[in-house]
Design an enzyme around this catalytic site. Sequence first.
Site, PDB file in Angstrom:
ATOM      1  N   ALA A 149       0.874  -1.186   0.053  1.00 56.37           N
ATOM      2  CA  ALA A 149       0.009   0.085   0.097  1.00 56.37           C
ATOM      3  C   ALA A 149       0.850   1.013  -0.034  1.00 56.37           C
ATOM      4  CB  ALA A 149      -0.905   0.022   1.258  1.00 56.37           C
ATOM      5  N   GLY A 203       0.699  -4.966   0.867  1.00 58.17           N
ATOM      6  CA  GLY A 203      -0.425  -5.302  -0.060  1.00 58.17           C
ATOM      7  C   GLY A 203      -0.311  -5.630  -1.612  1.00 58.17           C
ATOM      8  N   GLU A 221      -0.559  -9.495  -0.879  1.00 58.40           N
ATOM      9  CA  GLU A 221      -1.945  -9.669  -0.695  1.00 58.40           C
ATOM     10  C   GLU A 221      -2.659  -9.471  -2.101  1.00 58.40           C
ATOM     11  OE1 GLU A 221      -2.015  -6.792   2.478  1.00 58.40           O
ATOM     12  OE2 GLU A 221      -2.861  -8.103   3.658  1.00 58.40           O
ATOM     13  N   GLU A 233       4.345  -5.342   7.072  1.00 54.90           N
ATOM     14  CA  GLU A 233       3.704  -4.326   7.756  1.00 54.90           C
ATOM     15  C   GLU A 233       3.862  -4.171   9.421  1.00 54.90           C
ATOM     16  OE1 GLU A 233       2.500  -6.646   5.819  1.00 54.90           O
ATOM     17  OE2 GLU A 233       0.684  -5.833   4.462  1.00 54.90           O
TER      18      GLU A 233
END
Length: 267
Positions: free
Chosen positions: A75, A118, A121, A141
């Site tokens: 992200a 992300g 993911e 993270e």
Amino acid sequence: MSENSPSYKNILVSRLSNSKGLMVGMIQLNRPDVLNALNIETMGELLNALEAFDKDKEIGCMLITGNQKAFAAGADIKEMASQSAIDMYIRDQFATWDKIRKIKKPIIAAASGFVLGGGCELTLTCDIIVAAESTKFGQPEIKLGVIPGAGGTQRLTRAIGKAKAMEMILTGRMYTAKEMFDAGMVSRVVDDEVYLEEAQALAKEIASMPVLALQMAKESVLKSFDTTIEGGLEFERKCFYLLFASEDMKEGMNAFIEKRKPNWKGK
Ligand code: HXC
């Protein structure tokens, strides 16, 4: 091949056709200056492109890729850093990921470079991951004081098991493509020079299959994550029966009996 839609700023969209003229919808994440960091706008564009391909009768399979240096490094930290909990709750910005999960046609991730946070993911919301040998996977993270927020603790655990997922998530370390292949997350590791061609060839092969069967196969496999074995078997059986209402089932079986190639209708 068609031109990229001018309305997209952060992704490149194209179509690849296979020998039968059936198509693969390809989406390239295109924020190279920030290693394809996934900001809100990029996720919106990605969802939009996936949904358009999902509705497109010519498309049988989709492919998401980045570039040699990064599939996506997570992200967008610079965007995320200033957000408040209430901003995120009101916007429910990760709901985009639930919609990606609802895409019916198969999605292949062609991974290379950094596949982090992300980005990792995102590969896990895809159905098959093809990785270049030098790809680095990780869920870093924890080093930012948070945890995976787009399914990492759930989908990664289901993909590779508790022990390895815990190690990845609790250390934030990076892992090689070979390690992720051995762990069962990646379906194929290929030379860096050919990872995209290999992933495209796989996507074209899948795109040449009857689309209703592709969709029901995907739905049935994904169902195995959400249900008991009994419920899953029942779901699979109903899908199997349902496909007997399709023209493509008749075509597929007749073509076999008549010793000819099937001509799929997509219905
Ligand atoms: C914003 C990022 C970024 C990110 C890299 N960049 N990752 N910007 N968000 N996730 C930017 C850098 O700031 C830099 O821009 C440029 O990309 C190149 O990165 P460098 O760090 O200079 O490259 P390098 O030294 O090769 O290091 C690569 C790296 C490192 C190891 C991948 O960039 C890194 O650690 N990135 C963060 C990875 C991460 O923590 N991801 C998880 C994010 S949280 P400038 O302009 O500064 O030079 C997350 C939560 C998911 O994903 C929640 C659900 C969606």
